[in-house]
Design an enzyme around this catalytic site. Sequence first.
Site, short mmCIF file in Angstrom:
data_model
loop_
_atom_site.label_atom_id
_atom_site.label_comp_id
_atom_site.label_asym_id
_atom_site.label_seq_id
_atom_site.Cartn_x
_atom_site.Cartn_y
_atom_site.Cartn_z
CG HIS A 204 51.06 35.46 34.12
ND1 HIS A 204 50.38 34.75 33.15
CD2 HIS A 204 50.17 35.70 35.11
CE1 HIS A 204 49.13 34.56 33.53
NE2 HIS A 204 48.97 35.12 34.73
CB CYS A 205 50.28 41.33 33.90
SG CYS A 205 49.56 42.72 34.83
N PRO A 206 49.01 39.46 36.65
CG PRO A 206 49.29 39.68 38.95
CD PRO A 206 50.06 39.64 37.67
CG ASN B 235 43.31 35.83 34.47
OD1 ASN B 235 44.15 35.17 35.07
ND2 ASN B 235 42.19 35.30 34.00
CG ASN B 236 46.73 36.67 28.63
OD1 ASN B 236 47.36 35.61 28.64
ND2 ASN B 236 46.18 37.15 27.53
#
Length: 270
Positions: free
Chosen positions: A143-145, A148-149
């Site tokens: 999950h990559c902030p 945002n996904n």
Amino acid sequence: MDYEYMPFQREKDIHNKCWGGKFWCIKDICGIICAVLTWLLIIYAEFVVMAVILIPSINTVYSSLNMIIFQTLAFLAFASHLRTMFTDPGAVPKGNATKEMIKQMGLREGQVIFKCARCCSIKPDRAHHCSVCQRCIRKMDHHCPWVNNCVGENNQKYFVLFTFTTCVRQEWRECSTFSPPATVVLLLFLTFEALLFAIFTAVMLGTQLQAIWNDETGIEQLKKEEARWVRNSKWKSVQAVFGRFSIAWFSPFTSPPNAKMKLESYLYSV
């Protein structure tokens, strides 16, 4: 293991949807702030490079060519980021692990299915639950902030394009001949941003390409999971993400292979 796909009617779930359910959207404050910050950094770089470096010297052929290439890379980076952010990464239908649905799957004797206790989903092999998205994601890498996904089966191509175009874009920046204090400050901050983005995107690009090449997601590497699936050859693994080699590989406007089918609601037999 092979999946057997069976369509079913999914209950309406708007938790990860926005704009009337048309787009995938994670309502995470930290992720939204990071994504907006990424957009602002791209816009800042556009302003400084165009206003301070390229436009004042637009009379040269090199500057004109440089401006076209830089603008093209900036557009592709921005588009790739948006596609990564607003594309369903491969979410498994939520709450489909019911007796009725399992019965419809027509399981053979001795066949095993996996269920996620947190989102009550029939869990396909290589899927992992994301606590931020609150869903199981097929071939979830991480999950990559900053987007945002989650990066998963359906949007890994866009994430790779984002890191690639952002990294290459740093190479088209040159020093300015102007020396007012304000310009110096702008260029110093631009240099810091370029180094930060270059290091981050180069590392992420490298890890994504390694994961694709080895047909093993980031989570699978960290957990050192035993491969219960048949690994694709290196070239087949690349094609699974980008499709057959063509100019469409480099376009954020073409979907990964079979993405339309995989975005539909399905039951998974594992």
